[in-house]
Motif scaffolding. Structure first.
Motif, PDB file in Angstrom:
ATOM      1  N   LYS A 146       0.745  -1.530   0.229  1.00 60.22           N
ATOM      2  CA  LYS A 146      -0.217   0.131  -0.046  1.00 60.22           C
ATOM      3  C   LYS A 146       1.181   1.146  -0.133  1.00 60.22           C
ATOM      4  O   LYS A 146       0.725   2.064  -1.015  1.00 60.22           O
ATOM      5  CB  LYS A 146      -0.745   0.263   1.300  1.00 60.22           C
ATOM      6  CG  LYS A 146      -1.490   0.918   1.145  1.00 60.22           C
ATOM      7  CD  LYS A 146      -3.011   0.725   2.290  1.00 60.22           C
ATOM      8  CE  LYS A 146      -4.289   2.097   2.050  1.00 60.22           C
ATOM      9  NZ  LYS A 146      -5.192   1.774   2.991  1.00 60.22           N
ATOM     10  N   GLN A 147       2.018   0.723   0.623  1.00 58.48           N
ATOM     11  CA  GLN A 147       3.190   2.308   0.328  1.00 58.48           C
ATOM     12  C   GLN A 147       3.597   2.635  -0.372  1.00 58.48           C
ATOM     13  O   GLN A 147       3.243   4.030  -1.263  1.00 58.48           O
ATOM     14  CB  GLN A 147       3.939   2.247   2.445  1.00 58.48           C
ATOM     15  CG  GLN A 147       5.132   3.315   2.239  1.00 58.48           C
ATOM     16  CD  GLN A 147       4.243   4.440   2.742  1.00 58.48           C
ATOM     17  OE1 GLN A 147       2.916   4.337   3.225  1.00 58.48           O
ATOM     18  NE2 GLN A 147       4.098   5.456   2.152  1.00 58.48           N
ATOM     19  N   ARG A 148       3.978   1.275  -1.145  1.00 60.27           N
ATOM     20  CA  ARG A 148       4.727   1.938  -3.005  1.00 60.27           C
ATOM     21  C   ARG A 148       3.869   2.466  -3.198  1.00 60.27           C
ATOM     22  O   ARG A 148       3.539   3.339  -4.676  1.00 60.27           O
ATOM     23  CB  ARG A 148       4.673   0.354  -2.934  1.00 60.27           C
ATOM     24  CG  ARG A 148       6.335  -0.045  -2.193  1.00 60.27           C
ATOM     25  CD  ARG A 148       7.077  -1.209  -3.067  1.00 60.27           C
ATOM     26  NE  ARG A 148       8.133  -1.596  -2.259  1.00 60.27           N
ATOM     27  CZ  ARG A 148       9.042  -2.038  -2.963  1.00 60.27           C
ATOM     28  NH1 ARG A 148       9.057  -2.905  -3.814  1.00 60.27           N
ATOM     29  NH2 ARG A 148      10.243  -2.108  -2.402  1.00 60.27           N
ATOM     30  N   ARG A 194      -9.075  10.606   0.270  1.00 60.95           N
ATOM     31  CA  ARG A 194      -8.756  12.573   0.381  1.00 60.95           C
ATOM     32  C   ARG A 194      -7.733  12.141   1.741  1.00 60.95           C
ATOM     33  O   ARG A 194      -6.269  12.798   1.210  1.00 60.95           O
ATOM     34  CB  ARG A 194     -10.028  13.196   0.900  1.00 60.95           C
ATOM     35  CG  ARG A 194      -9.424  14.669   0.322  1.00 60.95           C
ATOM     36  CD  ARG A 194     -10.830  15.506   0.619  1.00 60.95           C
ATOM     37  NE  ARG A 194      -9.795  16.939   0.184  1.00 60.95           N
ATOM     38  CZ  ARG A 194     -10.502  18.035  -0.496  1.00 60.95           C
ATOM     39  NH1 ARG A 194     -10.649  17.157  -1.737  1.00 60.95           N
ATOM     40  NH2 ARG A 194      -9.726  18.931  -0.521  1.00 60.95           N
ATOM     41  N   ILE A 195      -8.408  11.416   2.334  1.00 64.88           N
ATOM     42  CA  ILE A 195      -7.320  11.979   4.024  1.00 64.88           C
ATOM     43  C   ILE A 195      -5.579  11.263   3.362  1.00 64.88           C
ATOM     44  O   ILE A 195      -5.107  11.601   4.023  1.00 64.88           O
ATOM     45  CB  ILE A 195      -8.491  10.813   5.000  1.00 64.88           C
ATOM     46  CG1 ILE A 195      -9.692  11.431   5.119  1.00 64.88           C
ATOM     47  CG2 ILE A 195      -7.334  10.474   6.097  1.00 64.88           C
ATOM     48  CD1 ILE A 195     -10.731  11.410   6.160  1.00 64.88           C
ATOM     49  N   ASP A 196      -6.101  10.125   2.778  1.00 64.75           N
ATOM     50  CA  ASP A 196      -5.258   9.300   2.430  1.00 64.75           C
ATOM     51  C   ASP A 196      -3.866  10.435   2.005  1.00 64.75           C
ATOM     52  O   ASP A 196      -2.951  10.185   2.342  1.00 64.75           O
ATOM     53  CB  ASP A 196      -4.878   8.202   1.738  1.00 64.75           C
ATOM     54  CG  ASP A 196      -5.417   7.600   2.639  1.00 64.75           C
ATOM     55  OD1 ASP A 196      -5.152   6.294   3.581  1.00 64.75           O
ATOM     56  OD2 ASP A 196      -6.213   6.011   2.058  1.00 64.75           O
ATOM     57  N   LEU A 197      -4.524  11.384   0.902  1.00 67.79           N
ATOM     58  CA  LEU A 197      -3.867  11.601  -0.239  1.00 67.79           C
ATOM     59  C   LEU A 197      -3.297  12.925   1.117  1.00 67.79           C
ATOM     60  O   LEU A 197      -1.965  13.879   0.387  1.00 67.79           O
ATOM     61  CB  LEU A 197      -4.996  12.252  -0.904  1.00 67.79           C
ATOM     62  CG  LEU A 197      -4.863  11.381  -2.364  1.00 67.79           C
ATOM     63  CD1 LEU A 197      -5.937  11.857  -3.291  1.00 67.79           C
ATOM     64  CD2 LEU A 197      -3.622   9.787  -3.276  1.00 67.79           C
ATOM     65  N   GLN A 208       4.681   4.363   6.727  1.00 69.69           N
ATOM     66  CA  GLN A 208       5.887   4.548   6.666  1.00 69.69           C
ATOM     67  C   GLN A 208       5.618   2.911   6.601  1.00 69.69           C
ATOM     68  O   GLN A 208       6.414   2.474   5.787  1.00 69.69           O
ATOM     69  CB  GLN A 208       7.041   4.961   6.786  1.00 69.69           C
ATOM     70  CG  GLN A 208       6.283   6.283   6.875  1.00 69.69           C
ATOM     71  CD  GLN A 208       6.874   6.927   5.339  1.00 69.69           C
ATOM     72  OE1 GLN A 208       7.326   6.727   4.366  1.00 69.69           O
ATOM     73  NE2 GLN A 208       5.762   7.617   5.715  1.00 69.69           N
ATOM     74  N   SER A 209       4.806   2.186   7.065  1.00 70.11           N
ATOM     75  CA  SER A 209       4.590   0.412   6.836  1.00 70.11           C
ATOM     76  C   SER A 209       4.361   0.778   5.532  1.00 70.11           C
ATOM     77  O   SER A 209       3.682   0.666   4.825  1.00 70.11           O
ATOM     78  CB  SER A 209       3.843   0.012   7.710  1.00 70.11           C
ATOM     79  OG  SER A 209       3.565  -1.109   7.977  1.00 70.11           O
ATOM     80  N   ASP A 210       5.747  -0.395   5.342  1.00 70.37           N
ATOM     81  CA  ASP A 210       5.924  -1.200   4.013  1.00 70.37           C
ATOM     82  C   ASP A 210       5.506  -2.873   3.658  1.00 70.37           C
ATOM     83  O   ASP A 210       6.387  -3.538   3.055  1.00 70.37           O
ATOM     84  CB  ASP A 210       7.181  -0.818   2.937  1.00 70.37           C
ATOM     85  CG  ASP A 210       7.509  -0.677   1.470  1.00 70.37           C
ATOM     86  OD1 ASP A 210       6.326  -0.633   0.816  1.00 70.37           O
ATOM     87  OD2 ASP A 210       8.574  -1.204   1.150  1.00 70.37           O
ATOM     88  N   GLN A 211       4.385  -3.394   4.634  1.00 70.28           N
ATOM     89  CA  GLN A 211       4.361  -4.486   3.841  1.00 70.28           C
ATOM     90  C   GLN A 211       4.820  -4.941   2.673  1.00 70.28           C
ATOM     91  O   GLN A 211       3.235  -4.654   2.017  1.00 70.28           O
ATOM     92  CB  GLN A 211       3.145  -5.263   5.675  1.00 70.28           C
ATOM     93  CG  GLN A 211       2.919  -6.347   5.264  1.00 70.28           C
ATOM     94  CD  GLN A 211       2.286  -6.564   6.076  1.00 70.28           C
ATOM     95  OE1 GLN A 211       1.331  -5.661   6.672  1.00 70.28           O
ATOM     96  NE2 GLN A 211       1.846  -7.947   6.305  1.00 70.28           N
TER      97      GLN A 211
END
Length: 287
Positions: free
Chosen positions: A229-231, A269-272, A282-285
């Motif tokens: 999701k982070q990428r 919108r909150i994510d953006l 910053q989790s990048d599972q």
């Protein structure tokens, strides 16, 4: 039987090395993301087995990409892997391809192998599709680029994928050609159901019970997409802010679909706003 493993072996009385790979779980995980037609799934399975064999025999640390591309019903099959035998694959096609011949499926095209070492220069080899199988095209690649006598046997049925490889060792003398041809003729008798249903040790015993074979420890092969999701969110950061806000305004969210594993990521919108403010998690599972 133990699946998703690659075995290397050597012949004690000949300068010839071999590999056998048998895949099931990783192959099924690769296919789970889309309703692949039979011909596409079969071709992807052969390419998956082939990439595993190539990754092991080329002995490098880094990444490899093996691609079939052309103007036929199947325009692209690409497998990406690394030296840890972590593989992922993708394909593009139209309709439900029915052709059997590789050149009819891919059309006018080529096989491209790209090796990107962790340290060192990137290398790319390209061969035309002059053969009617993935194995034949790869044999042509080795004849042109490595100049080592090499044979491959690849099978896939939508459930299982497997392959074998024989190759003359570098710096071996010409007298080894006779030995290679002998071992090649023995391996030619292998059947798909044997590769799918027997342990690697059993397959090798059936083929080479009169030869002295040194079998090395198996290496696990796995499916690993690498998406997260982070990428995906970071990828959105490269797009224009107004454009992203317009999509959210119209659709309520932004959807990103991973073609490798089928995962869907949704951003509102909150994510953006969190991304632009630098407060996004910053989790990048990875998948």
């Amino acid at each position: 039987m133990s699946q998703d493993k690659l075995h290397r072996y050597l012949f004690e009385q000949a300068d010839v090395r071999g590999e056998i790979v048998q895949l099931q779980d990783s192959y099924q995980q690769m296919l789970a993301g889309k309703p692949y037609p039979k011909q596409v799934a079969t071709l992807m399975g052969e390419m998956l087995a082939a990439t595993s064999l190539l990754t092991a025999i080329l002995k490098f640390e880094g990444e490899i990409a093996v691609q079939l591309q052309g103007n036929g019903p199947i325009s692209l099959v690409a497998v990406n892997g690394n030296h840890n035998q972590q593989l992922r694959a993708i394909a593009r096609w139209e309709g439900k391809p029915q052709q059997q011949d590789l050149r009819e499926l891919i059309g006018t095209g080529q096989l491209v192998i790209t090796i990107t070492p962790t340290d060192g220069e990137r290398y790319q080899g390209i061969v035309g599709l002059s053969e009617d199988s993935v194995a034949g095209c790869l044999e042509q690649y080795f004849a042109q680029s490595e100049q080592l006598k090499t044979r491959l046997w690849l099978h896939a049925d939508g459930v299982n994928a497997a392959g074998m490889l024989l190759q003359v060792l570098p710096q071996s003398d010409k007298e080894q050609d006779v030995e290679f041809e002998h071992l090649e003729s023995l391996t030619d008798t292998v059947k798909a159901d044997e590769l799918f249903g027997l342990e690697a040790e059993q397959v090798l015993h059936r083929l080479y019970h009169q030869e002295q074979v040194r079998l090395f420890d198996a290496t696990d092969v796995s499916f690993k997409c690498g998406c997260s999701k982070q990428r995906s969110l970071n990828a959105l950061a490269s797009l224009h802010k107004d454009e992203l806000l317009e999509i959210v305004e119209e659709q309520g969210q932004i959807n990103i679909h991973c073609d490798y594993c089928g995962e869907n990521y949704r951003f509102d919108r909150i994510d953006l706003e969190a991304l632009w403010s630098g407060s996004a998690p910053q989790s990048d599972q990875q998948h």
